[in-house]
Design a protein around this motif. Structure first.
Motif, short mmCIF file in Angstrom:
data_model
loop_
_atom_site.label_atom_id
_atom_site.label_comp_id
_atom_site.label_asym_id
_atom_site.label_seq_id
_atom_site.Cartn_x
_atom_site.Cartn_y
_atom_site.Cartn_z
N ASP A 415 0.88 -1.16 0.00
CA ASP A 415 0.00 0.00 0.00
C ASP A 415 0.92 1.22 0.00
O ASP A 415 1.23 1.78 1.04
CB ASP A 415 -0.91 -0.02 1.23
N LEU A 416 1.37 1.61 -1.19
CA LEU A 416 2.45 2.58 -1.30
C LEU A 416 2.16 3.56 -2.43
O LEU A 416 1.92 3.16 -3.56
CB LEU A 416 3.77 1.85 -1.57
N PHE A 417 2.17 4.85 -2.10
CA PHE A 417 1.97 5.91 -3.09
C PHE A 417 0.66 5.72 -3.87
O PHE A 417 0.58 6.03 -5.06
CB PHE A 417 3.14 5.98 -4.07
N GLY A 418 -0.34 5.17 -3.21
CA GLY A 418 -1.62 4.96 -3.86
C GLY A 418 -1.74 3.67 -4.63
O GLY A 418 -2.81 3.34 -5.15
N TYR A 419 -0.65 2.90 -4.72
CA TYR A 419 -0.69 1.62 -5.41
C TYR A 419 -0.86 0.50 -4.40
O TYR A 419 -0.17 0.47 -3.37
CB TYR A 419 0.59 1.41 -6.24
N ARG A 420 -1.75 -0.39 -4.73
CA ARG A 420 -2.08 -1.46 -3.80
C ARG A 420 -2.06 -2.80 -4.50
O ARG A 420 -2.36 -2.89 -5.69
CB ARG A 420 -3.47 -1.24 -3.18
N MET A 421 -1.72 -3.82 -3.74
CA MET A 421 -1.77 -5.18 -4.28
C MET A 421 -2.04 -6.14 -3.14
O MET A 421 -1.47 -6.02 -2.05
CB MET A 421 -0.47 -5.56 -4.99
N SER A 422 -2.90 -7.11 -3.38
CA SER A 422 -3.17 -8.14 -2.38
C SER A 422 -2.26 -9.33 -2.60
O SER A 422 -1.67 -9.50 -3.68
CB SER A 422 -4.63 -8.59 -2.46
N ASP A 423 -2.16 -10.18 -1.60
CA ASP A 423 -1.31 -11.35 -1.70
C ASP A 423 -1.83 -12.32 -2.76
O ASP A 423 -1.05 -12.93 -3.50
CB ASP A 423 -1.23 -12.05 -0.34
#
Length: 651
Positions: A415-423
């Protein structure tokens, strides 16, 4: 010699007074005395193995793993296959320390019955190479018996061995004054009687140690005495029940573990110990002990909190973790090759990457992943030589479930600089982007999987098709499948057909004939096959006919995998219609006659088909789109994901 403290004495008394009833068959039981020479990096050991023949066969020989011989020289099968590199870590041939390792059986004697002397079997030892006939490989040894062991009989062997630990690059060994001692003693293989797993007749399952393989063992009780310098702090499988100081500046610790498939330990004078505990809703308490590097002390809260999250999730969705403790080892940077590894009640975390922010959750991912192995490696005792996907893939699937629920369904990994990713997205993207789906099945001996694709096929592909099964049958049914599998097969050695049988039992019972009489068609494609899934929504059109619109939606099956797929159609009046297609033919044309026109349509709107190779072609819209920006975001996320994979390739 110092006397035991009152606390240690009472702990020992309590331990022996409350011996639990056996949970497992306890086929292979070990009593080991080992001394660590921290200067020479050697072990001197005495082992008493008590092994029981639970089959109906006459056993004429025993077979043992000598895993440390994988590091004996460049000629071993492990070194030939790996080239001296594993998970980004290379054997360090520089410096004064000998980087190689080995193990030798000095003597092996069969203990006789009452009034019968013991019998030496040392001269009977023969190295064998059941997998590749590499005569230079010494990781498996056979021990012929002078008298066959009858069904139900027990044999006791007294073994003297010595070992040289390798410089850590592949899970075990030393680095400076840090020791992670795994797969370090002569370890009996698994005798599979006819009908167990795939055995057509009784057989020893005792494979050589390969670059892309881990382990397989029977359950037992371990009593291990470890002697080492006084200033070293330790952790190990099981519980420390006794400690005494010796006159020569060493100490001896007694560790005890019931119903486990292995025993590993660690030692270092630099550990900082952080203690905590977790309690289940039913009152079961697990003591958590983190052994941290001094420079990572602040990281303990992340390791421990993520371990608690995993304990709670598995307790709720799978079944109880039956042990009273869990040890988490934080490796030093120079011993990173021992990170991300699992042993019963004992796991190693990932080395902290200090420049990464807390919003990139690598420590949490590694801790949760390694804890999950307590279920699939330990409680289910999967054969990791032949069916690594049953451990690694199932565990990767549950890693996704745990971290997504704990840290956010769309931001659990980053959850970094508006970019997100789930596992779960990370696992899927690793499978569909890092390799080309269709390159091979998940099923097969690990050392025979396609070159360079063991990790993706075993971990990521399996997790992705399990998520697909989850989507097709629904989470409640999936949980029933997994709980049934766990309860029915814990303390045993399940195989693929055992899991598939449970799926075929539960899915028709809960969902009727929605997917046919069984799910064999699904496993034929995702497990045993290498088909590619790709459904594309290729066109949407509307034609005005009087007061109605005649709409046509086309869906193409671009891959050779055939799965049922849903199509969601959205009209300009806000209404929607869900259409189900069996996905068998190469194309599906949907014709609708409505008072409203179709604005867009999407194949697999709930993303049940997690194995779908290309999600970008799943929808088609007649409305303006911000697709270019979306494409740039996808590219950025892809490169972030690959950076993370480079940093944290899990064991």
């Amino acid at each position: 010699m110092k006397h035991l403290s009152l606390l240690a004495f009472l702990t020992t008394l309590t331990s022996f007074a409350q011996q639990p009833a056996p949970l497992s068959p306890r086929i292979a039981n070990y009593k080991i005395d080992v001394t660590l020479d921290t200067d020479r990096k050697t072990l001197a050991g005495r082992e008493t193995l008590t092994w029981r023949n639970t089959s109906t066969d006459l056993i004429r020989e025993l077979q043992f793993h000598l895993y440390l011989n994988a590091f004996r020289d460049e000629k071993s099968t492990f070194m030939r296959e790996s080239g001296g590199e594993l998970r980004g870590e290379e054997i360090d041939r520089s410096g004064k320390d000998d980087p190689y390792g080995s193990i030798d059986i000095v003597s092996i004697n069969q203990r006789g019955q009452t009034a019968v002397p013991s019998e030496s079997l040392t001269r009977q030892l023969r190295f064998i190479q059941p997998d590749d006939r590499n005569r230079n490989d010494r990781t498996v040894v056979r021990v012929p018996l002078t008298k066959p062991l009858a069904p139900g009989e027990t044999i006791t062997l007294d073994i003297v061995f010595k070992a040289k630990l390798p410089k850590i690059f592949a899970r075990t060994g030393f680095s400076r004054d840090y020791f992670l001692v795994g797969q370090w003693f002569p370890k009996v293989g698994v005798y599979e009687p006819k009908g167990e797993r795939y055995a057509k007749q009784g057989q020893w399952n005792c494979h050589q140690f390969h670059a892309n393989s881990e382990f397989y063992a029977d359950y037992g009780v371990y009593d291990v005495n470890v002697t080492l310098p006084l200033n070293y702090l330790t952790g190990a499988t099981g519980l420390l029940t006794q400690e005494k100081n010796n006159a020569n500046g060493t100490k001896t610790q007694h560790w005890h573990a019931d119903d486990v498939v292995d025993f590993a330990w660690t030692a270092s004078p630099r550990f900082q110990v952080v203690n905590d505990q977790w309690k289940s809703p039913t009152g079961h308490t697990v003591r958590i002990r983190a052994l941290m590097q001094p420079e990572h002390g602040h990281q303990a809260v992340r390791n421990i909190s993520s371990a608690k999250a995993a304990l709670a999730y598995f307790d709720k969705h799978m079944g109880q973790y039956p042990f009273p403790n869990l040890t988490i080892v934080d490796p030093p940077f120079h011993g990173a090759g021992s990170g991300g590894m699992e042993y019963p009640t004992f796991i190693t975390a990932g080395e902290t990457v200090s420049f990464l922010p807390n919003s990139i959750r690598l420590p949490e991912l590694v801790t949760i992943h390694e804890f999950g192995h307590q279920y699939f490696m330990q409680l289910l005792a999967s054969n990791e030589f032949e069916e690594a996907w049953l451990d690694e893939g199932f565990n990767q699937y549950y890693e996704g479930r745990v971290v997504d629920e704990t840290y956010g369904s769309h931001s659990s990994v980053i959850d970094l600089f508006g970019y997100r990713m789930s596992d779960s997205e990370f696992a899927r993207d690793s499978y569909v982007h890092v390799i080309n789906p269709g390159s091979g099945p998940s099923f097969g001996n690990t050392w025979q999987l396609p070159d360079g694709q063991y990790g993706t096929l075993t971990y990521m592909k399996t997790a992705t098709w399990l998520r697909t099964l989850d989507g097709l049958v629904g989470r409640p049914v999936m949980d029933e499948i997994m709980q049934t599998y766990f309860i029915r097969w814990r303390w045993k050695h399940p195989c693929a057909t055992d899991f598939i049988a449970i799926v075929n039992e539960i899915v028709p019972k809960r969902l009727g004939n929605r997917y046919g009489p069984d799910m064999n068609w699904f496993f034929a494609q995702v497990l045993y096959g290498d088909q590619v899934c790709d459904y594309a929504l290729t066109s949407v059109s509307n034609k005005k006919e009087g007061t109605k619109y005649e709409s046509t939606i086309r869906v193409d099956r671009l891959g050779d995998m055939k799965l049922p797929v849903e199509v969601l159609v959205h009209f300009d009046n806000g209404r929607e219609k869900l259409i189900r297609w069996d996905g068998q033919s190469g194309m599906k044309t949907i014709k609708l006659s409505q008072s409203a026109r179709v604005l867009w349509a999407k194949a697999d709107p709930a993303q049940k088909l997690y194995v779908d190779k290309n999600l970008n072609n799943n929808s088609f819209t007649l409305e303006p789109t911000s697709a270019p920006a979306g494409r740039y975001a996808v590219k950025l996320m892809f490169w972030i994901q690959n950076l993370m994979q480079w940093l944290a390739w899990l064991a």
